[in-house]
Motif scaffolding. Structure first.
Motif, mmCIF file in Angstrom:
data_model
loop_
_atom_site.group_PDB
_atom_site.id
_atom_site.type_symbol
_atom_site.label_atom_id
_atom_site.label_comp_id
_atom_site.label_asym_id
_atom_site.label_seq_id
_atom_site.Cartn_x
_atom_site.Cartn_y
_atom_site.Cartn_z
ATOM 1 N N ILE A 314 6.833 9.127 -1.368
ATOM 2 C CA ILE A 314 6.357 9.354 -2.776
ATOM 3 C C ILE A 314 4.935 9.996 -2.337
ATOM 4 C CG2 ILE A 314 5.583 6.606 -3.051
ATOM 5 C CD1 ILE A 314 6.458 8.150 -5.932
ATOM 6 N N SER A 315 4.769 10.643 -2.920
ATOM 7 C CA SER A 315 3.194 11.087 -2.932
ATOM 8 C C SER A 315 2.355 10.265 -4.276
ATOM 9 C CB SER A 315 3.299 12.557 -3.120
ATOM 10 O OG SER A 315 3.797 13.314 -4.727
ATOM 11 N N LYS A 316 1.113 10.667 -3.747
ATOM 12 C CA LYS A 316 0.178 10.360 -5.548
ATOM 13 C C LYS A 316 0.960 10.115 -6.944
ATOM 14 C CE LYS A 316 -4.218 10.181 -7.185
ATOM 15 N NZ LYS A 316 -5.582 10.887 -7.402
ATOM 16 N N ILE A 317 1.354 8.974 -6.683
ATOM 17 C CA ILE A 317 2.123 8.407 -8.496
ATOM 18 C C ILE A 317 1.096 9.522 -9.753
ATOM 19 C CG2 ILE A 317 2.815 6.978 -10.127
ATOM 20 C CD1 ILE A 317 3.165 5.053 -7.823
ATOM 21 N N THR A 318 1.638 10.039 -10.062
ATOM 22 C CA THR A 318 0.859 10.843 -11.326
ATOM 23 C C THR A 318 1.381 10.735 -12.500
ATOM 24 O OG1 THR A 318 2.173 12.967 -10.911
ATOM 25 C CG2 THR A 318 0.112 12.724 -9.572
ATOM 26 N N GLU A 319 2.517 10.684 -12.554
ATOM 27 C CA GLU A 319 3.007 9.763 -13.463
ATOM 28 C C GLU A 319 4.750 8.665 -13.830
ATOM 29 O OE1 GLU A 319 6.943 12.028 -16.146
ATOM 30 O OE2 GLU A 319 5.478 13.687 -15.319
ATOM 31 N N MET A 336 -4.467 6.684 -18.663
ATOM 32 C CA MET A 336 -3.939 6.264 -20.507
ATOM 33 C C MET A 336 -4.372 4.508 -19.528
ATOM 34 S SD MET A 336 -0.004 7.838 -21.275
ATOM 35 C CE MET A 336 0.038 6.452 -22.370
ATOM 36 N N HIS A 337 -4.573 4.014 -20.820
ATOM 37 C CA HIS A 337 -4.646 2.398 -20.876
ATOM 38 C C HIS A 337 -3.371 1.601 -21.768
ATOM 39 C CE1 HIS A 337 -7.673 -1.058 -19.255
ATOM 40 N NE2 HIS A 337 -6.466 -1.365 -19.677
ATOM 41 N N ILE A 338 -3.053 1.361 -20.961
ATOM 42 C CA ILE A 338 -1.411 -0.136 -21.955
ATOM 43 C C ILE A 338 -1.712 -0.787 -21.712
ATOM 44 C CG2 ILE A 338 1.573 0.388 -22.208
ATOM 45 C CD1 ILE A 338 1.024 3.310 -20.609
ATOM 46 N N TYR A 339 -1.848 -1.687 -23.155
ATOM 47 C CA TYR A 339 -1.896 -2.972 -23.254
ATOM 48 C C TYR A 339 -0.697 -3.761 -23.142
ATOM 49 C CZ TYR A 339 -6.907 -1.740 -23.409
ATOM 50 O OH TYR A 339 -8.380 -1.694 -22.922
ATOM 51 N N VAL A 461 -2.815 3.163 -9.411
ATOM 52 C CA VAL A 461 -1.828 2.860 -10.856
ATOM 53 C C VAL A 461 -2.689 1.261 -10.600
ATOM 54 C CG1 VAL A 461 0.089 1.182 -12.012
ATOM 55 C CG2 VAL A 461 0.187 3.615 -10.704
ATOM 56 N N LEU A 462 -3.116 0.526 -11.430
ATOM 57 C CA LEU A 462 -4.075 -0.823 -11.888
ATOM 58 C C LEU A 462 -3.136 -1.305 -12.399
ATOM 59 C CD1 LEU A 462 -6.451 -2.574 -10.617
ATOM 60 C CD2 LEU A 462 -7.402 -1.395 -12.583
ATOM 61 N N VAL A 463 -2.479 -3.060 -12.128
ATOM 62 C CA VAL A 463 -1.473 -3.473 -12.983
ATOM 63 C C VAL A 463 -2.314 -4.876 -13.230
ATOM 64 C CG1 VAL A 463 0.499 -5.211 -12.982
ATOM 65 C CG2 VAL A 463 0.350 -2.802 -12.175
ATOM 66 N N LEU A 464 -2.997 -5.410 -14.535
ATOM 67 C CA LEU A 464 -3.847 -6.071 -14.585
ATOM 68 C C LEU A 464 -3.284 -7.095 -15.814
ATOM 69 C CD1 LEU A 464 -7.190 -4.161 -15.673
ATOM 70 C CD2 LEU A 464 -6.326 -5.054 -13.041
ATOM 71 N N ASP A 465 -3.336 -8.319 -14.397
ATOM 72 C CA ASP A 465 -2.191 -9.132 -15.420
ATOM 73 C C ASP A 465 -3.004 -10.846 -16.551
ATOM 74 O OD1 ASP A 465 -0.190 -11.510 -16.472
ATOM 75 O OD2 ASP A 465 0.638 -12.049 -14.966
ATOM 76 N N GLU A 466 -3.904 -9.955 -17.352
ATOM 77 C CA GLU A 466 -4.459 -12.092 -18.897
ATOM 78 C C GLU A 466 -5.977 -11.658 -17.418
ATOM 79 O OE1 GLU A 466 -2.637 -15.038 -19.447
ATOM 80 O OE2 GLU A 466 -0.742 -13.657 -20.802
ATOM 81 N N ILE A 467 -6.560 -10.876 -16.704
ATOM 82 C CA ILE A 467 -7.841 -10.516 -15.469
ATOM 83 C C ILE A 467 -9.214 -11.144 -16.716
ATOM 84 C CG2 ILE A 467 -7.097 -9.108 -14.579
ATOM 85 C CD1 ILE A 467 -8.386 -6.824 -15.922
ATOM 86 N N GLN A 487 -10.795 7.254 -15.074
ATOM 87 C CA GLN A 487 -10.049 8.100 -16.043
ATOM 88 C C GLN A 487 -8.993 8.572 -14.968
ATOM 89 O OE1 GLN A 487 -10.092 9.119 -19.175
ATOM 90 N NE2 GLN A 487 -11.582 7.497 -19.157
ATOM 91 N N GLU A 488 -8.605 8.712 -13.914
ATOM 92 C CA GLU A 488 -7.645 9.176 -13.066
ATOM 93 C C GLU A 488 -6.380 7.848 -12.461
ATOM 94 O OE1 GLU A 488 -10.992 6.930 -11.042
ATOM 95 O OE2 GLU A 488 -10.814 8.699 -12.022
ATOM 96 N N VAL A 489 -6.908 7.023 -12.708
ATOM 97 C CA VAL A 489 -5.862 5.795 -12.825
ATOM 98 C C VAL A 489 -4.708 5.349 -14.394
ATOM 99 C CG1 VAL A 489 -6.112 3.646 -11.946
ATOM 100 C CG2 VAL A 489 -7.560 5.040 -11.297
#
Length: 531
Positions: A314-319, A336-339, A461-467, A487-489
């Motif tokens: 897979i290339s760089k994730i864009t979606e 996008m920052h999704i909570y 892609v950044l995945v944060l679990d109650e940081i 803004q690119e993440v």
């Protein structure tokens, strides 16, 4: 190639140890020759200078050998450490829950230290003592074979207790490692989940488990400690018996003019080198077995099977498009920052584990760049995801090494300034040694390090679990402003405190484990949560 390097490493250690041991074993012979020279007043200065040169050269070579073996041991341990780090941080986040927090601590600290000890101390000591043992026997044989037999007679007694050690001892080492990992995991988990423990009134339950594990650990530690120290008194008796017997027999031979006084002096010095391998046998045996157990544990982790994987790169994730029972949940794009919101057990962790390719068989389907996650190679997918979990692992080393764990790690200028300023609270700043056995970090400090470790990976892609669960409001505010500059993440974050949200933030709400998630702005989701 790797096996060749390992063979070369062992060969270098062996040659260096043999040279040092070969020179060292000559010193008692030279002392005997110097003694005879004093008695006959012949060439005293010559033998004295030879002995002095041997002592200096042997000491210098011993220091050089010690430096060389220590460096080789450190390099080997660092290489293994880097492999473990790459496996944990960029490829295998959770390993199907097979490895727990305590097990990771064992891998990154005790196991690596045991292997480093093997190459830097245990192996050179074995080679040196074996070389000196056979060298001393050869020199004794040249002096008098009867004296050699007297010395060897006392060392035979060492052989009898050998049969009591081996498999049983190795089982104790494995048991010690397992219980120590369980204890460390329990302590770490209870520290990370204090709220849940108090909420569910599980304090007594946790203390009972801890007490049982501590008892098992104590028994295993006692067995190993006894193995190492059982014969400390026994060798001391032999240390007195061997010289006494040698003096008795050697004295009679001097009277009969079969050997000289200087030769007897040499014999007394050589006895030490003959007894040394037997005296150190049990301690060395434990160190070798610990290293072997650690080596098997590290290899098992590095070779551990991952979740069933696809075949596509897979290339760089864009979606990222996520479905629940074929119903669209969210379509995430860069910036996008999704909570994620929901009570404990509502499904947030299941959602995040699926997103990180750790849980395939669920009602969620994850599509990356129009390609289903089950069709993508896990390694290729995970290298584009940076996860900051609740239960973090801090590697034994500096804060800097924990954040910048490989050459590709880098932070933006504002992030670098924040980290440098934040690290001033520690004794040596970013160079402060942290981890088990070093500076003890709080839960919030560990989360900050792991967050910036993830940011330094520069993944799409950044995945944060109650940081922010253990952070103060001011630090939380500063960190949020830094995260929002990416803004690119694509960012997915499970929240601990809803007051951190604004009304326009995009939210996924999890009503329950078997209920479909609700998606929308926080303002509309908050009304649903109130119901």
């Amino acid at each position: 190639m790797r096996s060749r390097k390992k063979i070369l490493t062992i060969a270098i250690i062996t040659v260096a140890s043999v040279i040092v041991a070969g020179l060292t074993v000559q010193i008692p012979k030279l002392m005997g020759q110097l003694t005879d020279a004093f008695l006959h007043n012949k060439q005293v200065e010559y033998f004295f200078m030879i002995l002095l040169v041997f002592l200096v050269v042997t000491k210098v070579l011993a220091l050089m050998s010690e430096y060389l073996t220590e460096r080789i041991g450190c390099q080997y341990a660092q290489k293994i450490r880097q492999l473990l780090i790459e496996k944990y941080f960029t490829i295998n986040y959770d390993d199907n829950l097979k490895y727990k927090n305590g097990e990771y601590r064992q891998l990154f600290t005790n196991d690596i230290n045991n292997l480093q000890l093997l190459f830097s101390q245990t192996l050179p000591t074995c080679v040196q003592q074996v070389t000196m043992f056979f060298g001393a026997i050869y020199l004794l044989l040249g002096i008098n074979h009867w004296l050699l037999l007297c010395v060897l007679f006392t060392t035979i007694i060492y052989i009898f207790p050998f049969k009591f050690f081996g498999t049983k001892q190795q089982r104790s080492i494995r048991k010690l490692r397992k219980t120590q990992a369980a204890l460390q995991g329990l302590v770490a988990n209870s520290s990370d989940n204090k709220t849940e423990i108090y909420q569910y009134d599980n304090i007594n339950f946790f203390s009972q488990i801890y007490h049982r594990l501590q008892q098992k650990w104590g028994q295993a530690f006692l067995q190993i400690d006894v193995s190492k120290n059982l014969f400390k008194t026994f060798p001391r008796t032999l240390d007195a018996l061997a010289p006494a017997l040698a003096l008795l027999v050697g004295g009679v031979m001097i009277i009969r003019q079969q050997i000289s006084l200087g030769q007897l002096v040499s014999v007394m010095g050589l006895i030490t080198y003959i007894n040394a391998p037997f005296k150190a046998f049990f301690s060395i045996l434990v160190d070798i077995q610990q290293a072997l157990v650690s080596k098997r544990s590290i290899e098992a982790y590095l070779n551990s099977a991952d979740v069933a994987t696809g075949v596509k790169e897979i290339s760089k994730i864009t979606e990222i498009t996520i479905f629940y029972d074929s119903q669209l949940v969210v379509q995430a794009l860069p910036g996008m920052h999704i909570y994620l919101l929901g009570k404990t057990g509502s499904g947030k962790t299941t959602f995040l584990r699926g997103l990180c390719a750790e849980q395939v068989y669920s009602k969620y389907q994850y599509v990356f760049n129009n390609c289903l996650s089950t069709q993508i190679k896990n390694e290729a997918l995970k290298k584009q995801l940076a996860l900051v979990a609740q239960q973090t692992v801090i590697i034994l080393g500096t804060i800097r090494e924990n954040i910048f764990f490989n050459n590709a790690s880098q932070l933006s200028r504002p992030e670098t300034l924040f980290v440098n300023q934040w690290a001033q609270r520690f004794p040596a700043g970013l160079n402060t040694q942290v981890g088990p056995g070093a500076y003890q970090l709080s839960g919030g400090e560990r989360q900050v390090i792991c967050l910036f470790r993830a940011l330094a990976q520069a993944t799409p892609v950044l995945v944060l679990d109650e940081i922010t669960a253990s952070l103060d409001p001011e630090t939380t505010k500063q960190i949020r402003s830094l995260i929002n500059t990416h803004q690119e993440v694509i960012i997915f974050e499970a929240l601990h405190r809803t007051e951190e949200l604004s009304l326009d933030d995009k939210v996924i709400f999890f009503p329950g484990l078997d209920d479909p998630p609700l998606v929308g702005k926080y303002e509309s989701i908050a009304q649903e949560m109130d119901k």
